[in-house]
Design an enzyme around this catalytic site. Sequence first.
Site, PDB file in Angstrom:
ATOM      1  CG  HIS A 160      57.781 -46.612  -1.169  1.00 36.66           C
ATOM      2  ND1 HIS A 160      58.936 -46.922  -0.493  1.00 36.66           N
ATOM      3  CD2 HIS A 160      57.008 -47.735  -1.099  1.00 36.66           C
ATOM      4  CE1 HIS A 160      58.871 -48.160  -0.049  1.00 36.66           C
ATOM      5  NE2 HIS A 160      57.714 -48.675  -0.395  1.00 36.66           N
ATOM      6  CG  ASP A 190      61.370 -44.771   0.561  1.00 33.65           C
ATOM      7  OD1 ASP A 190      60.312 -44.135   0.396  1.00 33.65           O
ATOM      8  OD2 ASP A 190      61.440 -46.009   0.494  1.00 33.65           O
ATOM      9  CB  SER A 265      57.297 -50.728   2.238  1.00 33.22           C
ATOM     10  OG  SER A 265      57.845 -51.446   1.164  1.00 33.22           O
ATOM     11  CG  LEU A 324      75.173 -28.205  -6.301  1.00 36.35           C
ATOM     12  CD1 LEU A 324      76.526 -27.874  -5.653  1.00 36.35           C
ATOM     13  CD2 LEU A 324      75.341 -29.275  -7.370  1.00 36.35           C
TER      14      LEU A 324
END
Length: 453
Positions: A160, A190, A265, A324
């Site tokens: 992000h 992330d 972050s 999946l």
Amino acid sequence: MYNDENNLYNYTYRKDGSELPHRRETVRPEGQSGPQGPELEGKPVKKNRLGLKITALALSCALLGGAAGGGAVWAASRTAGNESEVNVSSRPVTQVSLRTVDGKTALSDAEVYAANVNSVVSIRTSATAGYNFYGQPVQTASAGSGFVLSGDGYILTNYHVVKGAETVTVTLYNGDEFEAQYIGGEEDYDIAVIKVEAENLQPVTLGDSATLNVGDHVLAIGNPLGELTFSMSGGMVSCVDRAINVDGTPFNMIQTDTSINPGNSGGPLFNQYGEVVGIVSAKYSQSSNGTTVEGLGFAIPMNDVFSMVKDIMTNGYVTNRAYLGATVWGLTEGTAAQYHYDITSGAFISYVEPDSAAAKAGLKMGDVITKVDSTDIKTVEDLNLAKKKYSAGDTATLEVYRPDGTVTVEITWGAAPKEETAPEQPVQQSPGNGNNGGNYYTDPFDMFRYFFG
């Protein structure tokens, strides 16, 4: 310095702030030689010498009495060395040694900082956020942190932090700046890898996040607010394997009370041995009901993403992420009641991609996944979190609800295609216009009508 005497202000230019000596002004009789000074207006005052003598005697007695009493007090306050003593520490300045991070030697906080600050980077990004009334591009900027993975310039940060960035600028502790290239990332976890053209950078040492215990001391180095660069904060591990939801994406996190703020972050979380055990990612400052909270910071465990980071460095994307190959909805009570399902929660399959892992396992539209191995699945987020425990090629047992009964199927997870970066979830497109040639439904009831005729 201004001095007030009889409401007259005089200025002195003396550096020590003291006043210039007052000049005595005298009146000389006519005919007397000597330098002429300013003359005082008025006539001379006739002095009463007897009165002066009495006044002088009274002042002398008062001064002598005061001096005797004051001298006693002064003597009592003096020490043997005739000086008032102030305690001053003689402890020498602490010398912080530059220790090698070997995973065996516990380091002081100062040693952890000294050993790693040159491996932490400040990241600034810019992007175009649209256009103004005049058609001019509107630029946005953000800031984050990261840390050096290799001496040739690979850097790890949060996805992000660099998502959608047009320019990424990296600043080292010594002030050197580089324009970074985006290599690849994984939004589900992330994480993102960027690279600068540099040599002989100082990489961090990655540690084993599985060895963390609640109560262990941890440290974070980063750039809070994007301005207080290369700041360190400390705290403890509050919880391990904490499941949280960030903007609809489930994460398995290390919870810590270490101070974490915007700009931190992507920065490293260190253990007491100076090893990176987590990637600082999120902070809660307010709960869902509006309650203000403190000391709730989260970091991505290094063990959860290490193999993916190496994959991104080598291939530019995560080649072994479990996939999946189906589009799923979260089953709601309303939908279940409408179509007479006996269950009210689970991951409802609305589309199965041809030749995918789901198709090979025999899954079909209308199936509801309720369990992956021993993990209960009640929402799409539960399914995405469960998948994070597997890699492409791993096998798992799925418990699947069907209108005619519950079945158990074996699935071998596929590998996510390079362009697949978001969690597998419904895509809001009209039928026939979905990715991979599939049909997607903006309304789950439309899908049910299509499926059941």
